[in-house]
Enzyme design. Structure first.
Site, short mmCIF file in Angstrom:
data_model
loop_
_atom_site.label_atom_id
_atom_site.label_comp_id
_atom_site.label_asym_id
_atom_site.label_seq_id
_atom_site.Cartn_x
_atom_site.Cartn_y
_atom_site.Cartn_z
N GLU A 188 7.88 -7.52 -4.90
CA GLU A 188 7.17 -6.48 -3.77
C GLU A 188 6.48 -6.82 -3.15
O GLU A 188 6.56 -6.31 -1.92
CB GLU A 188 7.53 -4.80 -4.80
CG GLU A 188 8.71 -4.41 -5.09
CD GLU A 188 8.62 -3.20 -5.91
OE1 GLU A 188 9.46 -2.37 -4.91
OE2 GLU A 188 7.62 -2.80 -6.29
N TYR A 196 1.80 9.84 21.38
CA TYR A 196 3.02 8.75 20.16
C TYR A 196 2.75 7.76 20.53
O TYR A 196 2.91 7.34 19.45
CB TYR A 196 4.39 9.85 20.52
CG TYR A 196 4.82 9.60 22.46
CD1 TYR A 196 5.13 8.28 22.39
CD2 TYR A 196 4.93 10.55 23.33
CE1 TYR A 196 5.90 8.00 23.63
CE2 TYR A 196 5.60 10.56 24.00
CZ TYR A 196 5.72 8.96 24.72
OH TYR A 196 6.78 8.63 25.84
N GLU A 243 3.15 7.44 -1.55
CA GLU A 243 2.05 8.33 -1.75
C GLU A 243 0.96 7.66 -0.68
O GLU A 243 0.79 8.53 -0.02
CB GLU A 243 1.70 8.75 -2.56
CG GLU A 243 3.10 9.66 -3.37
CD GLU A 243 3.74 8.55 -4.33
OE1 GLU A 243 4.07 7.78 -3.76
OE2 GLU A 243 4.34 9.17 -5.59
N LYS A 283 11.50 3.68 1.90
CA LYS A 283 11.93 2.64 1.55
C LYS A 283 13.67 1.80 1.15
O LYS A 283 13.85 2.55 0.03
CB LYS A 283 10.92 2.13 -0.02
CG LYS A 283 11.17 0.79 -0.44
CD LYS A 283 10.72 0.44 -2.29
CE LYS A 283 10.29 -0.86 -1.52
NZ LYS A 283 8.86 -1.74 -2.69
#
Length: 119
Positions: free
Chosen positions: A21, A53, A72, A98
Site C-alpha cells: 500500500e 478554502y 485516523e 480509501k
C-alpha cells in the site's frame, strides 16, 4: 455558526499497513467542513475576513502526501493543522475514504470521520 464545506477532494496517496500500500498507493477522497462565524466576510467581501478554502485544500493535500498507516492518523493531522493555522475555525469535521481498498472483495471504499471543536 456558518459552514464552509469542501467535498470530494481527490488525491493519490500512500497510506496503509501493508507494505504494498505504501509502495503502490491508492486513490482517496476527502470531505471537509469547518464551522466559523462568517458575518464579517459576508459584509466586507474581503478574503482576509473569512476561512480561505484554498488554504483548507492545501492543508488536505499536504497532509495526505505524508504516508500514514491509519486513516485516523492522517485525519487528525489535517484537523490539527486547521486549528493551528486558521483562528476563525471553531469546529471541523474531516472524512477520509480509501477507494477500492485491498480487502479481497468488492468494496467501494472504507472511510473514517473525525470531528474536533476548538477548546
Amino acid at each position: 455558526m456558518d459552514t464552509i464545506t469542501l467535498n470530494n477532494i481527490r488525491v493519490y496517496a500512500y497510506h496503509g499497513c501493508l507494505p504494498e500500500e505504501t509502495k503502490i498507493g491508492s486513490d482517496y477522497r476527502v470531505d471537509l467542513s469547518v464551522d466559523a462565524n462568517l458575518d464579517l466576510s459576508a459584509e466586507t467581501d474581503e478574503l482576509g475576513d473569512t476561512v480561505d478554502y484554498v488554504h483548507l485544500n492545501k492543508i488536505v493535500k499536504e497532509e495526505m502526501s505524508q504516508p500514514s498507516k491509519l486513516l485516523e492518523h492522517v485525519a487528525k493531522r489535517i484537523l490539527d493543522r486547521i486549528f493551528t493555522e486558521l483562528d476563525l475555525v471553531k469546529v471541523s469535521k474531516v472524512k477520509v475514504a480509501k477507494l477500492n481498498p485491498p480487502l479481497g472483495g468488492d468494496v467501494e471504499d472504507v472511510n473514517i470521520t473525525l470531528s474536533r471543536k476548538r477548546d
